[in-house]
Design an enzyme around this catalytic site. Structure first.
Site, PDB file in Angstrom:
ATOM      1  N   HIS A   1      30.160  30.338  36.715  1.00 36.86           N
ATOM      2  CA  HIS A   1      30.025  30.024  38.843  1.00 36.86           C
ATOM      3  C   HIS A   1      29.237  29.131  39.254  1.00 36.86           C
ATOM      4  O   HIS A   1      28.274  28.606  38.534  1.00 36.86           O
ATOM      5  CB  HIS A   1      29.449  31.313  39.105  1.00 36.86           C
TER       6      HIS A   1
ATOM      7  N   ASN B   1      33.414  31.454  41.916  1.00 39.07           N
ATOM      8  CA  ASN B   1      34.083  30.877  40.814  1.00 39.07           C
ATOM      9  C   ASN B   1      34.330  29.260  40.082  1.00 39.07           C
ATOM     10  O   ASN B   1      34.616  28.932  41.023  1.00 39.07           O
ATOM     11  CB  ASN B   1      35.508  31.401  40.020  1.00 39.07           C
TER      12      ASN B   1
ATOM     13  N   CYS C   1      34.866  31.768  48.494  1.00 37.11           N
ATOM     14  CA  CYS C   1      34.441  31.475  49.226  1.00 37.11           C
ATOM     15  C   CYS C   1      33.113  31.723  49.849  1.00 37.11           C
ATOM     16  O   CYS C   1      32.788  32.736  50.158  1.00 37.11           O
ATOM     17  CB  CYS C   1      35.757  32.476  50.359  1.00 37.11           C
TER      18      CYS C   1
ATOM     19  N   ARG D   1      42.859  37.399  39.389  1.00 39.54           N
ATOM     20  CA  ARG D   1      41.807  38.626  38.965  1.00 39.54           C
ATOM     21  C   ARG D   1      40.682  38.566  39.837  1.00 39.54           C
ATOM     22  O   ARG D   1      40.624  38.887  41.290  1.00 39.54           O
ATOM     23  CB  ARG D   1      41.818  39.388  38.573  1.00 39.54           C
ATOM     24  N   ASP D   2      39.946  37.887  39.884  1.00 40.31           N
ATOM     25  CA  ASP D   2      38.304  37.799  39.823  1.00 40.31           C
ATOM     26  C   ASP D   2      38.624  36.820  41.240  1.00 40.31           C
ATOM     27  O   ASP D   2      37.255  36.951  41.977  1.00 40.31           O
ATOM     28  CB  ASP D   2      37.908  37.129  38.665  1.00 40.31           C
TER      29      ASP D   2
ATOM     30  N   HIS E   1      32.259  31.861  31.234  1.00 38.33           N
ATOM     31  CA  HIS E   1      32.308  32.207  32.506  1.00 38.33           C
ATOM     32  C   HIS E   1      31.448  31.843  33.353  1.00 38.33           C
ATOM     33  O   HIS E   1      30.659  32.523  33.536  1.00 38.33           O
ATOM     34  CB  HIS E   1      33.220  33.564  32.844  1.00 38.33           C
TER      35      HIS E   1
HETATM   36 MG    MG Z   1      34.071  35.258  37.906  1.00 40.57          MG
END
Ligand code: MG
Length: 325
Positions: free
Chosen positions: A232, A272, A263, A31-32, A230
């Protein structure tokens, strides 16, 4: 087994609370991750990849978003994806399939296709919330309250809710975010109430010190069972931040297979944290995830082929190199 820093930290979290020696991975790649990839995967491929994630041992997966199809075309097949799950076309075993619902309209779509695990998404900064949700933080939380009332009406207590607080450390529009400011939003989210709150470093600017500044008061208030992180890896600090969060007692970490969504050529690349990189570190520390790292890395190689670009996961790159020589 552990160095002097981690010896006590791994076993004893904040304020001497005994914490588990296993870590739950919350896999957000499909998803993310995919949402930030320029190339799209077919629904058949998404189902295949989800199945392989489950077979590798992943037990929490974010698989779709009931957002506007014209705004997020990568997620336009979420209704069909969850219908396929409902029809038994995807063997989930004991894994939970999560979906993002931005509002009541999204929830109705999710309910129609049998979704039971809902992720709500707001931000620690109003500008980011406005740009992403078209609502202020306060409005988004009011909307979520109504979402939860409706979910309860339909499903009783047979559903789970996770709340994202994004831009918790920094915002692309408002700059650095003070821990106090993020903490206010975490508290408001906790009052909804939700089962779990995922604290997001959306633009990858956090460092171990800012992680402590925010997580210490959060964990003091809610304990490690309710909190996820979460991170990054936009600036290379995601693993260091995860380690610091683990040290404080956090036991749920969001990550993305292969580093999907990271990317470097995609506009707004999210960066991520790659699930393989995280699991490699956790394995080395003796923290169990129940996930087979080789199976996950093989999946990464397949994803790279499908998306026609190398995955950003460092571990997967090393794995591939060792495999192909
Ligand atoms: Mg994320």
């Amino acid at each position: 087994m552990f160095g002097p820093f981690l010896k006590s930290a791994v076993r004893i979290g904040l304020q001497g609370v005994q914490v588990s020696e296993s870590v739950k991975i919350f896999e957000v790649g499909l998803r993310d991750g995919l949402q930030h990839e320029p190339r799209r995967l077919s629904l058949a491929d998404k189902i295949k990849f989800a199945e392989r994630l489950v077979a590798a041992g992943v037990r929490e997966l974010e698989l779709g978003a009931f957002v506007r199809r014209d705004q997020v075309p990568q997620m336009a097949d979420s209704d069909r994806f969850f219908s396929a799950i409902q029809a038994g076309r995807l063997e989930l075993r004991s894994a939970r399939a999560w979906c993002l619902v931005p509002n009541r309209i999204g929830l109705e779509r999710a309910l129609r296709v049998g979704a039971r695990n809902f992720a709500l998404f707001t931000a620690a900064t109003d500008t980011f919330a406005e740009k992403n949700l078209g609502m202020s933080i306060r409005k988004s939380l009011q909307e979520f309250r109504l979402v939860l009332v409706r979910a309860k009406e339909e499903l009783g207590s047979n559903f789970k809710v996770r709340g994202y607080v994004s831009t918790a450390f920094g915002c692309p529009f408002e700059g650095k975010v003070a821990a106090k400011k993020a903490l206010r939003v975490v508290r408001a989210m906790a009052e909804l109430p939700v089962d779990q709150i995922s604290i997001g470093d959306t633009i990858g600017v956090a460092d171990p010190r800012s992680v402590v500044e925010l997580l210490e008061p959060v964990l003091r208030d809610y304990g490690p069972d309710k909190i996820a992180v979460h991170f990054h890896d936009t600036r290379g600090t995601a693993l260091a931040n995860s380690l610091r969060a683990i040290d404080l007692g956090v036991r749920v970490i969001d990550s993305s297979v292969g580093g999907l969504g990271g990317c470097p050529f995609a506009p707004g690349a999210s960066g991520n944290l790659a699930t393989e990189d995280l699991i490699y570190m956790l394995n080395g520390m003796g923290l169990k995830t129940g996930i087979d790292l080789d199976a996950l890395s093989d999946l990464s190689i397949l994803l790279a082929k499908k998306l026609k670009r190398p995955m950003t996961s460092r571990y997967a790159q090393a794995y591939m190199h060792a495999k192909t020589g």
